[in-house]
Enzyme design. Structure first.
Site, short mmCIF file in Angstrom:
data_model
loop_
_atom_site.label_atom_id
_atom_site.label_comp_id
_atom_site.label_asym_id
_atom_site.label_seq_id
_atom_site.Cartn_x
_atom_site.Cartn_y
_atom_site.Cartn_z
N GLY A 14 -1.55 -1.24 2.21
CA GLY A 14 -1.18 -1.75 3.55
C GLY A 14 0.31 -1.67 3.80
N SER A 15 0.88 -0.45 3.71
CA SER A 15 2.34 -0.35 3.74
C SER A 15 2.88 0.59 4.81
CB SER A 15 2.85 0.08 2.36
OG SER A 15 2.10 1.18 1.88
N ILE A 19 5.46 -6.07 5.92
CA ILE A 19 5.96 -6.45 4.59
C ILE A 19 5.74 -5.30 3.60
CG2 ILE A 19 5.58 -8.06 2.66
CD1 ILE A 19 4.88 -10.20 4.85
N GLY A 20 4.60 -4.64 3.69
CA GLY A 20 4.31 -3.53 2.77
C GLY A 20 5.34 -2.42 2.90
N TYR A 154 -8.58 -17.24 6.04
CA TYR A 154 -7.37 -16.60 5.49
C TYR A 154 -6.89 -17.35 4.25
CZ TYR A 154 -2.49 -14.99 5.28
OH TYR A 154 -1.29 -14.48 4.86
N1 LIG Z 1 3.48 -11.96 8.09
C1 LIG Z 1 3.38 -13.16 7.53
O1 LIG Z 1 3.77 -14.19 8.11
C2 LIG Z 1 2.85 -13.28 6.12
C3 LIG Z 1 3.11 -14.43 5.40
C4 LIG Z 1 2.64 -14.54 4.09
C5 LIG Z 1 1.90 -13.51 3.54
N2 LIG Z 1 1.64 -12.39 4.28
C6 LIG Z 1 0.85 -11.34 3.68
O2 LIG Z 1 1.59 -10.13 3.64
C7 LIG Z 1 0.72 -9.01 3.75
C8 LIG Z 1 1.19 -8.06 4.82
O3 LIG Z 1 1.27 -8.75 6.06
P1 LIG Z 1 2.08 -8.16 7.31
O4 LIG Z 1 2.38 -9.33 8.17
O5 LIG Z 1 3.18 -7.27 6.86
O6 LIG Z 1 0.93 -7.26 8.00
P2 LIG Z 1 0.97 -6.20 9.19
O7 LIG Z 1 2.33 -6.10 9.82
O8 LIG Z 1 -0.18 -6.53 10.07
O9 LIG Z 1 0.68 -4.80 8.43
C9 LIG Z 1 -0.58 -4.57 7.87
C10 LIG Z 1 -0.60 -3.25 7.13
O10 LIG Z 1 -1.87 -3.14 6.45
C11 LIG Z 1 -2.59 -2.01 6.91
N3 LIG Z 1 -4.01 -2.39 6.96
C12 LIG Z 1 -4.59 -3.35 7.71
N4 LIG Z 1 -5.91 -3.40 7.47
C13 LIG Z 1 -6.17 -2.45 6.53
C14 LIG Z 1 -7.36 -2.00 5.87
N5 LIG Z 1 -8.55 -2.54 6.15
N6 LIG Z 1 -7.25 -1.00 4.97
C15 LIG Z 1 -6.03 -0.44 4.70
N7 LIG Z 1 -4.89 -0.82 5.29
C16 LIG Z 1 -4.96 -1.81 6.21
C17 LIG Z 1 -1.97 -1.67 8.27
O11 LIG Z 1 -2.11 -0.31 8.60
P3 LIG Z 1 -3.28 0.21 9.63
O12 LIG Z 1 -3.11 -0.58 10.87
O13 LIG Z 1 -3.07 1.66 9.79
O14 LIG Z 1 -4.53 -0.07 8.90
C18 LIG Z 1 -0.52 -2.04 8.02
O15 LIG Z 1 0.16 -1.00 7.33
C19 LIG Z 1 -0.70 -9.60 4.01
O16 LIG Z 1 -1.41 -9.68 2.79
C20 LIG Z 1 -0.40 -11.00 4.50
O17 LIG Z 1 -1.44 -11.91 4.24
C21 LIG Z 1 2.10 -12.26 5.57
#
Ligand SMILES: NC(=O)c1ccc[n+]([C@@H]2O[C@H](COP(=O)([O-])OP(=O)(O)OC[C@H]3O[C@@H](n4cnc5c(N)ncnc54)[C@H](OP(=O)(O)O)[C@@H]3O)[C@@H](O)[C@H]2O)c1
Length: 263
Positions: A14-15, A19-20, A154
């Site tokens: 998921g990068s 964050i990824g 979640y």
């Molecule tokens: N943001 C926060 O406040 C926060 C806080 C604590 C922890 N986290 C954790 O950090 C991680 C990343 O969060 P983020 O906020 O950076 O997310 P984000 O901006 O929504 O990015 C999600 C990434 O994951 C990919 N993705 C989503 N569903 C997928 C699937 N089914 N298979 C493969 N790839 C998939 C997306 O690409 P596509 O759209 O192309 O699939 C995208 O690259 C998560 O585990 C989240 O729980 C986030």
């Protein structure tokens, strides 16, 4: 600080954004060859191009796969080959009333947030153990410790992720492999930005006012702002590095002080 990562290879689930992507960028800056992932091929290609432009000194590639589909995950692990560093970052999140979360949603959250890490760790850990060195880092959340009432699904999956990291760490006894978890706090990733913009639009307020309102509702944040994705990435890179060799099976925080207790 020399992190000893030059010439290693990492996969970050998921990068293609958020964050990824920040983790992939921070690893690339330390001389790590990185493999990015997401579902959307065009978005993934654009992310690979962006990273190649900023870090031409490392190899950057992308492997698309949807973690809701075990067949695609099996294909991904076949094509990936050996990695020194696995970052289990992919995760779904969203507000929902407990009563409205259907079984299918629970299953989807479990597949993406938990089984992604199970399947990738199961495929990649044996080679790390054979080679005597490796790093697995899970990106969980403070929501896995203090489960939010409006995101029970979640929080439950993020708690499972913490348990998974601790359990898998126990399989590394006597090797140079470590497995640790980062508990992130509210972070202004692209995914969160899109959700904030949608709510702001629905309430006819500005995005900035909406951001302030969300942080204002969070009574315990010491930082009193959203984190930047790079602030999570910094801790992940440290845990991925040779400098963190004595930390194994742990859950460390980059949560802006949201969790109020010592343990
Ligand atoms: N943001 C926060 O406040 C926060 C806080 C604590 C922890 N986290 C954790 O950090 C991680 C990343 O969060 P983020 O906020 O950076 O997310 P984000 O901006 O929504 O990015 C999600 C990434 O994951 C990919 N993705 C989503 N569903 C997928 C699937 N089914 N298979 C493969 N790839 C998939 C997306 O690409 P596509 O759209 O192309 O699939 C995208 O690259 C998560 O585990 C989240 O729980 C986030």
């Amino acid at each position: 600080m020399e992190l000893g990562l030059r010439g290693t290879r990492a996969f970050i689930s998921g990068s293609s954004q958020g964050i990824g992507f920040a983790i992939a960028s921070a690893l690339a800056a330390e001389g790590v060859d990185v493999v990015l992932n997401g579902r959307d091929e065009r978005k993934l290609d654009a992310a690979v191009d962006r990273l190649r432009a900023t870090h031409p000194e490392v190899a950057v590639s992308g492997l698309a796969a949807d973690f809701t589909d075990p067949g695609q995950v099996a294909d991904l692990t076949q094509r990936l080959g050996a990695v020194d560093i696995l970052v289990n970052n992919v995760g779904l999140f969203g507000l929902a009333d407990f009563a409205d979360i259907a079984d299918e949603d629970w299953t989807r959250y479990f597949e993406v947030n938990v089984m992604s890490g199970v399947r990738l760790s199961r495929a990649l850990l044996p080679r790390m153990r054979e080679r005597g060195w490796g790093r697995i880092v899970f990106v969980s959340s403070e929501s896995g410790v203090n489960i939010p009432a409006d995101m029970v699904h979640y929080g439950v999956t993020k708690a499972a992720m913490i348990a998974l990291g601790n359990g898998v760490a126990k399989l590394t006894r006597g090797t140079g492999v470590t497995v640790n978890t980062v508990l992130g706090g509210p972070t202004y990733s692209e995914g969160v930005a899109a959700s904030v913009a949608a709510v702001a639009d629905a309430r006819s307020v500005s995005v900035e006012a909406m951001k302030q309102a969300i942080i204002g509702q969070n009574a315990t944040t010491l930082l009193e702002r959203f984190l930047d994705p790079s602030e999570i990435a910094d801790l992940v890179v440290y845990l991925a590095s040779t400098r963190s060799s004595a930390t194994n099976g742990a859950a460390l925080r980059a949560d802006g002080g949201v969790l109020t207790t010592v343990l």
